[in-house]
Design an enzyme around this catalytic site. Structure first.
Site, PDB file in Angstrom:
ATOM      1  N   ARG A  95       0.846  -1.193   0.000  1.00 33.67           N
ATOM      2  CA  ARG A  95       0.000   0.000   0.000  1.00 33.67           C
ATOM      3  C   ARG A  95       0.884   1.248   0.000  1.00 33.67           C
ATOM      4  O   ARG A  95       1.967   1.253   0.605  1.00 33.67           O
ATOM      5  CB  ARG A  95      -0.825  -0.053   1.293  1.00 33.67           C
ATOM      6  CG  ARG A  95      -1.800   1.072   1.507  1.00 33.67           C
ATOM      7  CD  ARG A  95      -3.035   0.873   0.726  1.00 33.67           C
ATOM      8  NE  ARG A  95      -4.109   1.753   1.171  1.00 33.67           N
ATOM      9  CZ  ARG A  95      -5.102   2.143   0.383  1.00 33.67           C
ATOM     10  NH1 ARG A  95      -5.165   1.756  -0.886  1.00 33.67           N
ATOM     11  NH2 ARG A  95      -6.072   2.908   0.840  1.00 33.67           N
ATOM     12  N   THR A 369      -9.583   0.732  -9.357  1.00 33.35           N
ATOM     13  CA  THR A 369      -8.668  -0.233  -8.796  1.00 33.35           C
ATOM     14  C   THR A 369      -8.779  -1.436  -9.699  1.00 33.35           C
ATOM     15  O   THR A 369      -9.677  -1.469 -10.537  1.00 33.35           O
ATOM     16  CB  THR A 369      -9.140  -0.555  -7.358  1.00 33.35           C
ATOM     17  OG1 THR A 369      -9.144   0.656  -6.636  1.00 33.35           O
ATOM     18  CG2 THR A 369      -8.312  -1.608  -6.669  1.00 33.35           C
ATOM     19  N   THR A 387      -4.085  -0.500  -7.069  1.00 34.95           N
ATOM     20  CA  THR A 387      -4.908   0.666  -7.378  1.00 34.95           C
ATOM     21  C   THR A 387      -4.106   1.951  -7.451  1.00 34.95           C
ATOM     22  O   THR A 387      -3.016   2.034  -6.879  1.00 34.95           O
ATOM     23  CB  THR A 387      -5.994   0.824  -6.282  1.00 34.95           C
ATOM     24  OG1 THR A 387      -6.846   1.920  -6.615  1.00 34.95           O
ATOM     25  CG2 THR A 387      -5.388   1.087  -4.906  1.00 34.95           C
ATOM     26  N   ASN A 389      -6.312   4.446  -6.869  1.00 36.54           N
ATOM     27  CA  ASN A 389      -7.519   5.000  -6.254  1.00 36.54           C
ATOM     28  C   ASN A 389      -8.511   5.444  -7.315  1.00 36.54           C
ATOM     29  O   ASN A 389      -9.199   4.607  -7.878  1.00 36.54           O
ATOM     30  CB  ASN A 389      -7.190   6.104  -5.252  1.00 36.54           C
ATOM     31  CG  ASN A 389      -8.358   6.351  -4.300  1.00 36.54           C
ATOM     32  OD1 ASN A 389      -9.235   5.495  -4.155  1.00 36.54           O
ATOM     33  ND2 ASN A 389      -8.391   7.493  -3.645  1.00 36.54           N
ATOM     34  N   ASP A 411      -7.790   8.346   0.682  1.00 40.77           N
ATOM     35  CA  ASP A 411      -8.315   7.235   1.485  1.00 40.77           C
ATOM     36  C   ASP A 411      -8.108   7.469   2.984  1.00 40.77           C
ATOM     37  O   ASP A 411      -8.671   6.749   3.806  1.00 40.77           O
ATOM     38  CB  ASP A 411      -7.665   5.906   1.085  1.00 40.77           C
ATOM     39  CG  ASP A 411      -8.394   5.252  -0.090  1.00 40.77           C
ATOM     40  OD1 ASP A 411      -9.481   5.721  -0.454  1.00 40.77           O
ATOM     41  OD2 ASP A 411      -7.873   4.259  -0.633  1.00 40.77           O
ATOM     42  N   SER A 440      -7.704   0.909   3.608  1.00 37.47           N
ATOM     43  CA  SER A 440      -8.166   0.460   2.294  1.00 37.47           C
ATOM     44  C   SER A 440      -9.384  -0.447   2.432  1.00 37.47           C
ATOM     45  O   SER A 440      -9.610  -1.046   3.482  1.00 37.47           O
ATOM     46  CB  SER A 440      -7.042  -0.325   1.611  1.00 37.47           C
ATOM     47  OG  SER A 440      -7.504  -0.912   0.412  1.00 37.47           O
ATOM     48  N   SER A 441     -10.139  -0.550   1.340  1.00 37.37           N
ATOM     49  CA  SER A 441     -11.241  -1.521   1.294  1.00 37.37           C
ATOM     50  C   SER A 441     -10.882  -2.743   0.462  1.00 37.37           C
ATOM     51  O   SER A 441     -11.701  -3.661   0.319  1.00 37.37           O
ATOM     52  CB  SER A 441     -12.494  -0.873   0.705  1.00 37.37           C
ATOM     53  OG  SER A 441     -12.912   0.199   1.510  1.00 37.37           O
ATOM     54  N   GLY A 461     -13.593  -1.195  -6.612  1.00 32.77           N
ATOM     55  CA  GLY A 461     -14.929  -0.641  -6.366  1.00 32.77           C
ATOM     56  C   GLY A 461     -15.008   0.244  -5.135  1.00 32.77           C
ATOM     57  O   GLY A 461     -16.089   0.442  -4.584  1.00 32.77           O
TER      58      GLY A 461
HETATM   59  O1  DON Z   1      -7.976   1.103  -1.252  1.00 35.15           O
HETATM   60  C1  DON Z   1      -9.133   1.471  -1.405  1.00 35.15           C
HETATM   61  O2  DON Z   1     -10.036   1.136  -0.677  1.00 35.15           O
HETATM   62  C2  DON Z   1      -9.475   2.363  -2.574  1.00 35.15           C
HETATM   63  N1  DON Z   1      -8.347   3.178  -2.899  1.00 35.15           N
HETATM   64  C3  DON Z   1      -9.924   1.534  -3.732  1.00 35.15           C
HETATM   65  C4  DON Z   1     -10.330   2.388  -4.903  1.00 35.15           C
HETATM   66  C5  DON Z   1     -11.178   1.699  -5.874  1.00 35.15           C
HETATM   67  O3  DON Z   1     -11.467   0.545  -5.771  1.00 35.15           O
HETATM   68  C6  DON Z   1     -11.698   2.524  -6.976  1.00 35.15           C
HETATM   69  N2  DON Z   1     -12.267   1.681  -7.985  1.00 35.15           N
HETATM   70  N3  DON Z   1     -13.246   1.561  -8.481  1.00 35.15           N
END
Ligand code: DON
Length: 557
Positions: A95, A369, A387, A389, A411, A440-441, A461
């Site tokens: 990350r 992502t 990602t 982002n 984030d 992060s997700s 997502g």
């Molecule tokens: O790490 C995360 O949770 C976000 N940066 C993910 C971003 C993401 O999935 C955007 N895509 N559609």
């Protein structure tokens, strides 16, 4: 008589399959599911040549940086979950980190209002982790020479035909890309937009990849690439310095593990919020028999949405970079705690998010992502989500280097208590600190059945990754769908705040009316994550599913 038996058998087999099936991709030996077909093909070629799942993941990730630059990247970061055929598993956290010069209120303007600099432009970028993460994975677990795995990406950077989807994606991000001359020149051809079928060559990116092929991560973090990036940062008011790049490290962490209805779950630990989310939500669902209401029924959706609401309240309070904040993982996953949370769910009535706060957990214990799922011939499995982002990240292409930079700083809780780009309300635990990783997700996940590999899954997502991954797993385990059907089925999302139940297209008006009658404020979602998954069937064949919401491909041999 024979005809009657045949008819009965046919009727029974029709009844046994839940819906008209959309077929997954089948392969005997190995499978790649990724979000861009050329990149999938790169992975399959590596596997055919005897490379293992990590080799293929490295090659696919580099290829996606070329063919899917809205998300595939060198300038971002991510997570790689690996389970080896011998049963060991590990998690690489690459990350992005906040630059050393970062401060708590760096994105707040006069009156404490967020300026938007965490989303667009040079200051939005965290220190990229991707090249370090891929090199670490390769050094520890790869089998093919590094240069051989970077080479296909460099070749693609010589030029590949632009797909319809990519042409439209570039056009729809023109406003962002136009703001930065290098991005405008490379991705928008200075306003003469690329047409589908035209060849897209990226000479600067090719040279960067060739240097990385020769010099590895050292080149990216301390070589010519690092020098150019740090110089450009300084010239443009960015924060990342040569020192930030040099000190970047991938962290190997222990994956989170849990169980759901006889399946073992291996998933992402903090600084992902995804694994805790998945396990907590599954914990609330287990034993309720919510699934007896049927897939896509209002009663089942309601119950799962209430579970989501409760988890996201906890997420806002208790999840963050574990190197900076003591994330109470085992408390959040404690069976009694989960049972207490579950007991507040009413089957016939929606709670309000105002009444659902984060649970009382004593802190006592120590919009782009992309994801790829890979299984190799030996049964090694990789789930990798990475990602920059937002789509095309912060919009900045590093001059002379050809790759886009992330806007991962958004984030963090730029202003604790106020929603970020994904509408997530987050607390002080995820506030900005130098060298910290933003929460992060991303939820790369691997499932086992009877100790054997069963499923590899993950998705992009934003905040909807966790709920998207959850639903695909539930569709497979609870509703008996094949992996492609499980991905295709319409999805929903609730994240506590805002207090809305988001529904994709595909739910019937009757179902929506029943959800409203229970008290849900229903809203529409263009999509809830884009899932790429592989399932090992009982007959040993691999079934690959690629999300039709995106433009990827599952393929194998
Ligand atoms: O790490 C995360 O949770 C976000 N940066 C993910 C971003 C993401 O999935 C955007 N895509 N559609």
């Amino acid at each position: 008589m024979a005809l009657r038996i045949l008819c009965i058998l046919l009727a029974v087999s029709l009844l046994a399959s839940p819906l008209a099936a959309d077929h997954p991709e089948h392969a005997r030996h190995a499978m790649v599911a990724a979000q861009e077909p050329l990149a999938t093909d790169v992975g399959v070629a590596v596997l055919r040549a005897g490379g293992n799942a990590v080799d293929a993941a490295v090659a696919v990730a580099f290829a996606l940086a070329v063919t899917h630059p809205s998300a595939g990247n060198l300038g971002g970061g991510g997570f790689l979950l690996l389970r080896l055929a011998n049963g060991e598993s590990t998690f690489l956290d690459f990350r992005e980190r906040a630059p050393a010069k970062s401060t708590h209120d760096m994105y707040l303007g006069p009156g404490g209002k967020p300026t938007g600099d965490s989303i667009t432009g040079w200051r939005a970028a965290g220190v990229p982790g991707t090249v370090s993460g891929l090199e670490t994975a390769h050094r520890k677990f790869g089998s093919k020479p590094w240069a051989e795995l970077v080479a296909p990406a460099a070749r693609l950077a010589r030029g590949f035909p632009i797909s319809y989807a990519f042409a439209k994606s570039l056009e729809s991000h023109a406003e962002l890309l136009n703001r930065f001359p290098e991005s405008k020149r490379i991705f928008l051809r200075n306003g003469k937009y690329y047409e589908p079928g035209e060849i897209f060559a990226q000479p600067e990116l090719r040279r960067t990849l060739e240097r990385i092929a020769r010099g590895g991560a050292h080149e990216f973090y301390e070589g010519e690439t690092a020098r150019k990036l740090a110089e450009a940062m300084e010239a443009n008011g960015g924060l990342i310095t040569a020192g930030d790049l040099k000190s970047y490290r991938t962290v190997e962490r222990k994956p989170l593990t849990g169980a759901y209805r006889g399946y073992s779950i291996i998933t992402a630990p903090p600084p992902s919020s995804g694994g805790v989310g998945l396990l907590q939500m599954m914990g609330m669902l287990e034993g309720t028999n919510y699934q007896d209401n049927g897939a896509e029924s209002a009663a089942a959706i309601h119950f799962v949405a209430e579970v989501m609401r409760r988890y996201y309240a906890d997420r806002s309070e208790y999840l963050a970079d574990p190197d900076f904040f003591r994330v109470p993982v085992s408390r959040l996953l404690d069976k009694k705690y989960i049972a207490a949370r579950r007991s507040t769910i009413q089957p016939g009535k929606a709670s309000t998010s105002a009444e659902i706060r984060a649970g009382n957990v004593a802190l006592a214990e120590s919009s782009e992502t992309t994801h790829l799922s890979i299984v190799d011939e030996k049964g090694n499995a990789v789930a990798l989500t990475y990602t920059i982002n937002g789509g095309y990240g912060c919009g900045v292409t590093a001059p002379g280097l050809g790759f886009l930079l992330n806007n991962e700083m958004d984030d963090f809780a730029v202003k604790p208590g106020e929603p970020n780009m994904f509408g997530l309300v987050q607390g002080e635990s995820n506030a900005i600190q130098p060298n910290k990783r933003p929460l992060s997700s991303m939820t790369p996940t691997i499932l086992l059945k009877d100790g054997k590999l069963f499923m590899v899954v993950g998705a992009p997502g934003g905040s909807r990754i966790i709920t998207g991954v959850l639903q695909v797993i539930l569709n497979v385990i609870d509703f008996g769908m094949n992996v492609q059907d499980a991905i295709d089925a319409p999805r929903f999302h609730h994240q506590w705040m805002p207090d809305r139940l988001y529904l994709e297209r595909g739910f019937s008006p009757d179902t929506i009316a029943l959800l409203k009658a229970r008290g849900h404020t229903v809203d529409s979602a263009s999509s809830v994550a884009n899932v790429e998954a592989v399932v090992v069937q009982p007959d040993g064949w691999l079934a690959g599913g690629s999300d039709r919401r995106a433009h990827g491909k599952a393929a194998g041999f």
